[in-house]
Design a protein around this motif. Structure first.
Motif, PDB file in Angstrom:
ATOM      1  N   ALA A  23     -45.373  69.081  90.116  1.00  0.00           N
ATOM      2  CA  ALA A  23     -44.076  68.767  90.718  1.00  0.00           C
ATOM      3  C   ALA A  23     -43.662  69.852  91.706  1.00  0.00           C
ATOM      4  CB  ALA A  23     -43.023  68.603  89.627  1.00  0.00           C
ATOM      5  N   LYS A  60     -46.284  65.896  92.881  1.00  0.00           N
ATOM      6  CA  LYS A  60     -45.536  64.829  92.213  1.00  0.00           C
ATOM      7  C   LYS A  60     -44.082  64.915  92.673  1.00  0.00           C
ATOM      8  CE  LYS A  60     -46.667  66.138  87.943  1.00  0.00           C
ATOM      9  NZ  LYS A  60     -46.864  66.154  86.490  1.00  0.00           N
ATOM     10  N   PRO A  61     -43.397  63.791  92.815  1.00  0.00           N
ATOM     11  CA  PRO A  61     -43.929  62.441  92.612  1.00  0.00           C
ATOM     12  C   PRO A  61     -44.847  62.068  93.773  1.00  0.00           C
ATOM     13  CG  PRO A  61     -41.676  62.322  93.422  1.00  0.00           C
ATOM     14  CD  PRO A  61     -41.995  63.786  93.225  1.00  0.00           C
ATOM     15  N   PHE A  62     -45.905  61.365  93.458  1.00  0.00           N
ATOM     16  CA  PHE A  62     -46.889  61.005  94.484  1.00  0.00           C
ATOM     17  C   PHE A  62     -46.799  59.520  94.785  1.00  0.00           C
ATOM     18  CE2 PHE A  62     -48.808  61.323  90.283  1.00  0.00           C
ATOM     19  CZ  PHE A  62     -49.150  59.999  90.050  1.00  0.00           C
ATOM     20  N   GLU A  63     -47.261  59.181  95.965  1.00  0.00           N
ATOM     21  CA  GLU A  63     -47.401  57.779  96.334  1.00  0.00           C
ATOM     22  C   GLU A  63     -48.724  57.302  95.734  1.00  0.00           C
ATOM     23  OE1 GLU A  63     -45.341  55.854  98.204  1.00  0.00           O
ATOM     24  OE2 GLU A  63     -43.912  57.515  98.256  1.00  0.00           O
ATOM     25  N   GLU A  86     -46.351  63.940  80.832  1.00  0.00           N
ATOM     26  CA  GLU A  86     -45.212  63.067  81.145  1.00  0.00           C
ATOM     27  C   GLU A  86     -45.638  61.604  81.073  1.00  0.00           C
ATOM     28  OE1 GLU A  86     -42.826  64.204  84.617  1.00  0.00           O
ATOM     29  OE2 GLU A  86     -43.947  66.086  84.619  1.00  0.00           O
ATOM     30  N   ASP A 108     -52.628  67.912  85.241  1.00  0.00           N
ATOM     31  CA  ASP A 108     -51.286  68.432  85.504  1.00  0.00           C
ATOM     32  C   ASP A 108     -51.333  69.957  85.414  1.00  0.00           C
ATOM     33  OD1 ASP A 108     -48.546  68.517  85.933  1.00  0.00           O
ATOM     34  OD2 ASP A 108     -48.035  68.054  83.853  1.00  0.00           O
ATOM     35  N   ASN A 148     -44.165  58.784  81.878  1.00  0.00           N
ATOM     36  CA  ASN A 148     -43.942  57.910  83.038  1.00  0.00           C
ATOM     37  C   ASN A 148     -45.030  58.090  84.097  1.00  0.00           C
ATOM     38  OD1 ASN A 148     -42.925  60.487  83.569  1.00  0.00           O
ATOM     39  ND2 ASN A 148     -41.378  59.732  84.983  1.00  0.00           N
ATOM     40  N   ILE A 149     -45.499  59.303  84.275  1.00  0.00           N
ATOM     41  CA  ILE A 149     -46.577  59.545  85.240  1.00  0.00           C
ATOM     42  C   ILE A 149     -47.890  58.999  84.698  1.00  0.00           C
ATOM     43  CG2 ILE A 149     -47.918  61.351  86.383  1.00  0.00           C
ATOM     44  CD1 ILE A 149     -45.344  62.685  87.009  1.00  0.00           C
ATOM     45  N   ALA A 157     -48.079  55.295  85.321  1.00  0.00           N
ATOM     46  CA  ALA A 157     -48.436  54.989  86.716  1.00  0.00           C
ATOM     47  C   ALA A 157     -49.917  55.228  86.964  1.00  0.00           C
ATOM     48  CB  ALA A 157     -47.593  55.843  87.668  1.00  0.00           C
ATOM     49  N   GLU A 159     -52.070  64.873  81.205  1.00  0.00           N
ATOM     50  CA  GLU A 159     -50.697  64.743  81.717  1.00  0.00           C
ATOM     51  C   GLU A 159     -49.751  64.545  80.545  1.00  0.00           C
ATOM     52  OE1 GLU A 159     -47.488  64.689  83.325  1.00  0.00           O
ATOM     53  OE2 GLU A 159     -48.933  64.560  84.980  1.00  0.00           O
TER      54      GLU A 159
END
Length: 131
Positions: A90, A111-114, A17, A59, A19-20, A23, A15
């Motif tokens: 995404a 994405k964005p995923f819970e 990104e 990703d 920020n992802i 998480a 991945e």
């Protein structure tokens, strides 16, 4: 989430990104999974061959090599047939999902995923392994 042998499950995150990835790091750590991250598709297949993770969170849109290409190459290698792949994108259209599954992905997350959605997908794939 431990395997039948009691060893901790290993996950490779591919991945770009941050920020992802943060998480994912949080979620996988909470689930007790060993995990490492790559931020480019370049070298991902070699890393998967070397580490043989239980699961790859992959990703679709990566620098250098796309997630689709990586998925296709992993699926072409019989020695990696037990590696589970969850594609993340995404662009969560039905077409993207069909393409990912047609190339051999075991799961697909838009994405964005819970976090709960991803957690459920992790359990579905990793818990079924020993069954």
């Amino acid at each position: 989430m431990n395997g039948q042998s009691g060893r901790r499950r290993r996950v490779l995150i591919v991945e770009d990104e941050d920020n992802i990835a943060i998480a994912l790091d949080y979620l996988l750590g909470r689930e007790g999974l060993d995990h490492t991250r790559m931020d480019t598709g370049l070298g991902a297949v070699d890393r998967i061959r070397a580490d043989h993770p239980d699961l790859v969170l992959l990703d679709v849109m990566l620098p250098e090599v796309s997630g689709y290409e990586i998925c296709q190459e992993v699926r072409a290698d019989g020695a990696l047939s037990d590696v589970r792949i969850v594609m993340m994108t995404a662009r969560g259209s039905a077409l993207e999902r069909r393409k990912a599954l047609a190339l051999g992905a075991d799961g697909f997350i838009a994405k964005p995923f819970e976090l709960k959605e991803l957690r459920d997908e992790l359990h579905r794939l990793l818990d079924a392994e020993g069954a």
